[in-house]
Design a protein around this motif. Structure first.
Motif, mmCIF file in Angstrom:
data_model
loop_
_atom_site.group_PDB
_atom_site.id
_atom_site.type_symbol
_atom_site.label_atom_id
_atom_site.label_comp_id
_atom_site.label_asym_id
_atom_site.label_seq_id
_atom_site.Cartn_x
_atom_site.Cartn_y
_atom_site.Cartn_z
ATOM 1 N N ASP A 12 0.814 -1.217 0.000
ATOM 2 C CA ASP A 12 0.000 0.000 0.000
ATOM 3 C C ASP A 12 0.847 1.266 0.000
ATOM 4 O OD1 ASP A 12 0.867 -0.332 2.601
ATOM 5 O OD2 ASP A 12 -1.116 -0.063 3.506
ATOM 6 N N PHE A 13 2.127 1.132 0.257
ATOM 7 C CA PHE A 13 3.050 2.262 0.169
ATOM 8 C C PHE A 13 3.073 2.856 -1.241
ATOM 9 C CE2 PHE A 13 7.464 3.768 -0.562
ATOM 10 C CZ PHE A 13 7.491 4.811 0.362
ATOM 11 N N TYR A 14 2.852 2.026 -2.240
ATOM 12 C CA TYR A 14 2.869 2.504 -3.627
ATOM 13 C C TYR A 14 1.808 3.565 -3.872
ATOM 14 C CZ TYR A 14 5.508 -1.845 -4.260
ATOM 15 O OH TYR A 14 6.412 -2.865 -4.161
ATOM 16 N N THR A 15 0.675 3.448 -3.197
ATOM 17 C CA THR A 15 -0.386 4.449 -3.334
ATOM 18 C C THR A 15 0.109 5.794 -2.821
ATOM 19 O OG1 THR A 15 -2.021 2.699 -3.040
ATOM 20 C CG2 THR A 15 -2.794 4.945 -2.774
ATOM 21 N N ALA A 16 0.801 5.786 -1.695
ATOM 22 C CA ALA A 16 1.342 7.028 -1.122
ATOM 23 C C ALA A 16 2.403 7.637 -2.033
ATOM 24 C CB ALA A 16 1.909 6.761 0.265
ATOM 25 N N VAL A 17 3.248 6.796 -2.606
ATOM 26 C CA VAL A 17 4.292 7.285 -3.515
ATOM 27 C C VAL A 17 3.653 7.952 -4.730
ATOM 28 C CG1 VAL A 17 6.140 6.544 -5.089
ATOM 29 C CG2 VAL A 17 6.047 5.653 -2.743
ATOM 30 N N ASN A 18 2.694 7.282 -5.336
ATOM 31 C CA ASN A 18 1.992 7.819 -6.504
ATOM 32 C C ASN A 18 1.343 9.166 -6.168
ATOM 33 O OD1 ASN A 18 0.944 7.502 -9.256
ATOM 34 N ND2 ASN A 18 -1.027 7.049 -8.305
ATOM 35 N N ALA A 19 0.671 9.242 -5.030
ATOM 36 C CA ALA A 19 0.007 10.488 -4.617
ATOM 37 C C ALA A 19 1.029 11.587 -4.323
ATOM 38 C CB ALA A 19 -0.861 10.229 -3.388
ATOM 39 N N THR A 20 2.142 11.228 -3.716
ATOM 40 C CA THR A 20 3.193 12.209 -3.422
ATOM 41 C C THR A 20 3.750 12.802 -4.710
ATOM 42 O OG1 THR A 20 3.765 11.108 -1.356
ATOM 43 C CG2 THR A 20 5.450 12.535 -2.335
ATOM 44 N N PHE A 21 4.016 11.951 -5.686
ATOM 45 C CA PHE A 21 4.535 12.445 -6.966
ATOM 46 C C PHE A 21 3.530 13.396 -7.617
ATOM 47 C CE2 PHE A 21 7.268 8.385 -7.810
ATOM 48 C CZ PHE A 21 8.103 8.728 -6.766
ATOM 49 N N ARG A 22 2.268 13.038 -7.596
ATOM 50 C CA ARG A 22 1.226 13.911 -8.167
ATOM 51 C C ARG A 22 1.174 15.257 -7.450
ATOM 52 N NH1 ARG A 22 -2.247 12.225 -11.723
ATOM 53 N NH2 ARG A 22 -2.621 10.038 -12.074
ATOM 54 N N PHE A 23 1.217 15.223 -6.131
ATOM 55 C CA PHE A 23 1.149 16.446 -5.335
ATOM 56 C C PHE A 23 2.332 17.369 -5.650
ATOM 57 C CE2 PHE A 23 2.426 18.845 -1.573
ATOM 58 C CZ PHE A 23 1.267 19.574 -1.327
ATOM 59 N N ILE A 24 3.544 16.820 -5.639
ATOM 60 C CA ILE A 24 4.731 17.636 -5.908
ATOM 61 C C ILE A 24 4.686 18.195 -7.318
ATOM 62 C CG2 ILE A 24 7.251 17.587 -6.155
ATOM 63 C CD1 ILE A 24 7.238 15.530 -3.816
ATOM 64 N N GLU A 25 4.292 17.379 -8.283
ATOM 65 C CA GLU A 25 4.224 17.860 -9.675
ATOM 66 C C GLU A 25 3.191 18.976 -9.809
ATOM 67 O OE1 GLU A 25 3.230 18.160 -13.887
ATOM 68 O OE2 GLU A 25 1.863 17.454 -12.317
ATOM 69 N N ARG A 26 2.070 18.843 -9.122
ATOM 70 C CA ARG A 26 1.019 19.861 -9.184
ATOM 71 C C ARG A 26 1.485 21.165 -8.528
ATOM 72 N NH1 ARG A 26 -2.949 16.574 -8.111
ATOM 73 N NH2 ARG A 26 -2.809 16.773 -5.866
ATOM 74 N N LYS A 27 2.212 21.063 -7.424
ATOM 75 C CA LYS A 27 2.665 22.248 -6.682
ATOM 76 C C LYS A 27 3.921 22.880 -7.271
ATOM 77 C CE LYS A 27 -0.388 22.443 -3.395
ATOM 78 N NZ LYS A 27 -1.275 23.568 -3.244
ATOM 79 N N LEU A 28 4.855 22.045 -7.749
ATOM 80 C CA LEU A 28 6.169 22.555 -8.157
ATOM 81 C C LEU A 28 6.500 22.316 -9.625
ATOM 82 C CD1 LEU A 28 8.184 21.342 -5.031
ATOM 83 C CD2 LEU A 28 7.167 23.599 -5.426
ATOM 84 N N GLY A 29 5.622 21.625 -10.353
ATOM 85 C CA GLY A 29 5.869 21.350 -11.763
ATOM 86 C C GLY A 29 6.862 20.209 -11.958
ATOM 87 N N GLN A 30 7.113 19.894 -13.225
ATOM 88 C CA GLN A 30 8.043 18.806 -13.557
ATOM 89 C C GLN A 30 9.444 19.093 -13.035
ATOM 90 O OE1 GLN A 30 8.237 15.660 -15.228
ATOM 91 N NE2 GLN A 30 6.091 15.668 -14.635
ATOM 92 N N LYS A 31 9.885 20.326 -13.134
ATOM 93 C CA LYS A 31 11.224 20.674 -12.657
ATOM 94 C C LYS A 31 11.339 20.429 -11.152
ATOM 95 C CE LYS A 31 14.646 24.335 -12.692
ATOM 96 N NZ LYS A 31 14.963 25.707 -13.086
ATOM 97 N N GLY A 32 10.336 20.821 -10.404
ATOM 98 C CA GLY A 32 10.341 20.599 -8.960
ATOM 99 C C GLY A 32 10.299 19.124 -8.609
ATOM 100 N N LEU A 33 9.523 18.351 -9.366
ATOM 101 C CA LEU A 33 9.436 16.913 -9.124
ATOM 102 C C LEU A 33 10.778 16.249 -9.397
ATOM 103 C CD1 LEU A 33 7.740 14.461 -8.355
ATOM 104 C CD2 LEU A 33 6.992 14.332 -10.748
ATOM 105 N N ARG A 34 11.414 16.621 -10.480
ATOM 106 C CA ARG A 34 12.731 16.044 -10.793
ATOM 107 C C ARG A 34 13.767 16.429 -9.744
ATOM 108 N NH1 ARG A 34 12.931 16.365 -17.393
ATOM 109 N NH2 ARG A 34 11.272 14.842 -17.672
#
Length: 177
Positions: A29-51
């Motif tokens: 179930d950790f994978y769900t948290a990882v997926n959501a975290t990536f989405r959140f960071i990308e939404r807040k900081l964009g692709q550059k922030g996620l990378r």
């Protein structure tokens, strides 16, 4: 869990991974948290922030792994991925050492499999994290990585810096979904 008997032990070598876990296999179930975290960071900081986040994860959190790779070379890289995937529920992975490379053949990505089985919308850039985190992990150890495929199965190749004739092509990493 279905791992090649030649490539993964039943229980990961605890000293190879950067964390201590008394369970032989992690919680999916950790994978769900990882997926959501990536989405959140990308939404807040964009692709550059996620990378940037992925690079910091590779350089910071995985620093103990980087040190092992620096000291042990490609053998340490192979040992890490064998232990890592042995602890991942549902992973079907083979790790081999061929022609001055460590080749990680992911037949079934445990994260993508779990997210699909549970009806989760997978961040389309999910598979890129493997490349960016692993690249950051390898930088200080003189190790580079190339990734092809994704979206459930991929090939990850690790070698000493300068081994690969071409840079990673983003289009070689499949969009997840």
């Amino acid at each position: 869990m279905e791992n090649s008997s030649e490539t993964a032990s039943a229980e990961p070598a605890k000293s190879v991974l950067p964390y201590t876990d008394v369970k032989p296999v992690g919680a999916a179930d950790f994978y769900t948290a990882v997926n959501a975290t990536f989405r959140f960071i990308e939404r807040k900081l964009g692709q550059k922030g996620l990378r940037s986040y992925w690079a910091e994860l590779g350089r910071g959190y995985y620093a103990p792994v980087t040190q092992r790779w620096l000291a042990g070379g490609l053998g340490a890289v192979a040992a890490h991925w064998r232990a890592f995937f042995a602890a991942e529920p549902g992973a079907q992975v083979e790790v081999s050492e061929v022609d001055q490379e460590v080749v990680v053949e992911v037949q079934t990505c445990p994260a993508i499999r779990f997210l699909r089985e549970h009806g989760r919308e997978i961040a389309p850039f999910f598979c890129q994290h493997c490349y960016h985190v692993s690249t950051a992990m390898g930088e200080a150890a003189g190790i580079e990585m190339r990734l092809s495929g994704g979206n459930g199965s991929c090939t990850q190749r690790f070698a000493k810096t300068g081994h690969f004739p071409e840079a990673q092509k983003e289009e070689d990493i499949a969009t997840a979904g």
